[in-house]
Design a protein around this motif. Structure first.
Motif, PDB file in Angstrom:
ATOM      1  N   THR A  93      64.891  56.271  64.592  1.00 53.86           N
ATOM      2  CA  THR A  93      64.602  55.811  65.956  1.00 53.86           C
ATOM      3  C   THR A  93      63.792  54.516  65.849  1.00 53.86           C
ATOM      4  O   THR A  93      63.677  53.942  64.771  1.00 53.86           O
ATOM      5  N   GLY A  94      63.211  54.089  66.959  1.00 54.52           N
ATOM      6  CA  GLY A  94      62.373  52.886  66.945  1.00 54.52           C
ATOM      7  C   GLY A  94      63.128  51.693  67.492  1.00 54.52           C
ATOM      8  O   GLY A  94      64.338  51.744  67.720  1.00 54.52           O
ATOM      9  N   SER A  95      62.388  50.604  67.676  1.00 54.07           N
ATOM     10  CA  SER A  95      63.001  49.416  68.283  1.00 54.07           C
ATOM     11  C   SER A  95      63.944  48.709  67.304  1.00 54.07           C
ATOM     12  O   SER A  95      64.929  48.093  67.713  1.00 54.07           O
ATOM     13  N   PRO A 128      66.383  49.631  65.008  1.00 52.86           N
ATOM     14  CA  PRO A 128      67.834  49.864  64.918  1.00 52.86           C
ATOM     15  C   PRO A 128      68.572  49.798  66.262  1.00 52.86           C
ATOM     16  O   PRO A 128      69.782  50.033  66.284  1.00 52.86           O
ATOM     17  N   LEU A 172      65.828  61.322  61.182  1.00 56.01           N
ATOM     18  CA  LEU A 172      64.698  61.357  60.257  1.00 56.01           C
ATOM     19  C   LEU A 172      63.539  62.219  60.723  1.00 56.01           C
ATOM     20  O   LEU A 172      62.921  62.901  59.924  1.00 56.01           O
ATOM     21  N   TYR A 174      62.173  61.846  70.357  1.00 54.62           N
ATOM     22  CA  TYR A 174      63.210  61.118  69.629  1.00 54.62           C
ATOM     23  C   TYR A 174      64.589  61.649  70.018  1.00 54.62           C
ATOM     24  O   TYR A 174      65.584  60.924  69.944  1.00 54.62           O
ATOM     25  N   GLY A 179      64.158  52.201  59.479  1.00 54.06           N
ATOM     26  CA  GLY A 179      63.281  51.094  59.857  1.00 54.06           C
ATOM     27  C   GLY A 179      62.101  51.153  58.889  1.00 54.06           C
ATOM     28  O   GLY A 179      62.098  51.927  57.939  1.00 54.06           O
ATOM     29  N   ILE A 180      61.089  50.349  59.147  1.00 49.01           N
ATOM     30  CA  ILE A 180      59.871  50.422  58.317  1.00 49.01           C
ATOM     31  C   ILE A 180      58.671  50.214  59.235  1.00 49.01           C
ATOM     32  O   ILE A 180      58.699  49.329  60.109  1.00 49.01           O
ATOM     33  N   GLY A 181      57.665  51.039  59.065  1.00 49.29           N
ATOM     34  CA  GLY A 181      56.448  50.858  59.845  1.00 49.29           C
ATOM     35  C   GLY A 181      55.665  49.670  59.315  1.00 49.29           C
ATOM     36  O   GLY A 181      55.853  49.255  58.162  1.00 49.29           O
ATOM     37  N   ILE A 232      58.341  54.946  55.726  1.00 47.18           N
ATOM     38  CA  ILE A 232      59.698  55.283  56.151  1.00 47.18           C
ATOM     39  C   ILE A 232      59.640  56.690  56.737  1.00 47.18           C
ATOM     40  O   ILE A 232      58.928  57.552  56.207  1.00 47.18           O
ATOM     41  N   LYS A 261      56.404  42.666  60.448  1.00 47.93           N
ATOM     42  CA  LYS A 261      56.918  43.523  59.373  1.00 47.93           C
ATOM     43  C   LYS A 261      56.941  42.798  58.018  1.00 47.93           C
ATOM     44  O   LYS A 261      57.308  43.391  57.007  1.00 47.93           O
TER      45      LYS A 261
END
Ligand code: F6R
Length: 260
Positions: free
Chosen positions: A36-38, A40, A66, A80, A132-134, A139, A202
């Motif tokens: 999830t997240g902005s 992808p 995930l 999510y 994604g990556i924080g 991850i 990032k």
């Protein structure tokens, strides 16, 4: 790791979507690991466009997400589950019974996590994991200090993660403190991995993950031990990479390389 730098977020999303499409074209019943997240969102939009143009079919695809916040019912706008349905699932034809998202409301988290791991195995493992990556280099919700062999489990979120999430919730007391997440070991079992990152915030995480030492303090760095990982970044997210010229050179020379 192969690092592919694209000029814009849109180009990065399109190139990454082609990577997913290649997997689905070769294996229509592929198992995808989803994030999830902005980051992808553009990739999901591109996949939905390919589906609308009948270039892709998801009717035999299975997915495993995930992570999920603990305590949020599926209808919660910040779950999510909700995110995935709104931003991806409702735009493509993945059969609902093939969609797996960790439960944030089970009454037995340990048993649920074991079931999730077993379910992934029963489906033959993940063919392509999207990540994604924080900005802390994580991850999934594998926060700094996670074991690089970890499996799906309940994880306590760090204070910075909780503070960062607070803007999405009305009351501070609503912000989840725990999440269920696939472990780093679970992620590394995927046959192929693509990690995406955009924006200058990032850049440090990407440089640490790709060029720094492998460490549980930057869980994305564990991807250095994975044989088939591609990292897609836009220009701002690539700005701290020391080997940038070489990555571009490899990408440019790829079409002429002997096929293995
Ligand atoms: C998402 C996930 C997280 C995000 C990361 C980046 O399922 O597990 O690790 O990938 O927090 O989030 P964005 O893309 O919103 O910057």
């Amino acid at each position: 790791m192969e690092v592919i730098v694209q000029k814009t977020y849109e180009e990065m999303s399109r190139t990454a979507a082609r990577e997913v499409a290649n997997v689905l074209n070769a294996k229509p019943n592929a198992v995808l690991g989803l994030a999830t997240g902005s980051t992808p969102l553009g990739l999901y939009q591109e996949l939905a466009r390919m589906y609308a143009r009948r270039e892709l079919d998801f009717s035999h695809v299975t997915t495993f997400n995930l992570d999920e916040y603990v305590g949020l019912p599926i209808a919660h706008p910040q779950s999510y589950y909700h995110f995935m349905h709104e931003n991806f699932f409702k735009h493509v034809n993945i059969p609902p019974q093939n969609i797996h998202i960790p439960s944030g409301t089970t009454n037995n988290y340990r048993a649920f996590c074991e079931w999730y791991e077993k379910r992934i195995k029963d489906y033959g493992g993940i063919d392509m994991q999207i990540l994604g990556i924080g900005s802390d280099g994580r991850i999934g919700f594998n926060e700094p200090g996670s074991s690089l062999q970890s499996r799906t489990r309940l994880k306590t979120l760090t204070k910075p993660t909780i503070d960062d999430n607070a803007r999405f919730f009305e009351k501070a007391s609503d912000v989840p403190v725990y999440a269920i997440t696939m472990g780093v070991g679970t992620i590394l079992d995927a046959r192929r991995i693509i990690m995406l990152a955009n924006g200058a915030k990032k850049a440090a995480a990407i440089a640490a993950a790709v060029e720094g030492p492998v460490t549980g303090m930057i869980t994305a760095s564990a991807l250095q031990m994975h044989a088939h990982t591609k990292v897609f970044v836009d220009e701002p997210a690539a700005k701290d990479l020391k080997m940038r010229e070489y990555y571009d050179w490899v990408y440019k020379k790829k079409p002429g390389a002997p096929q293995v």
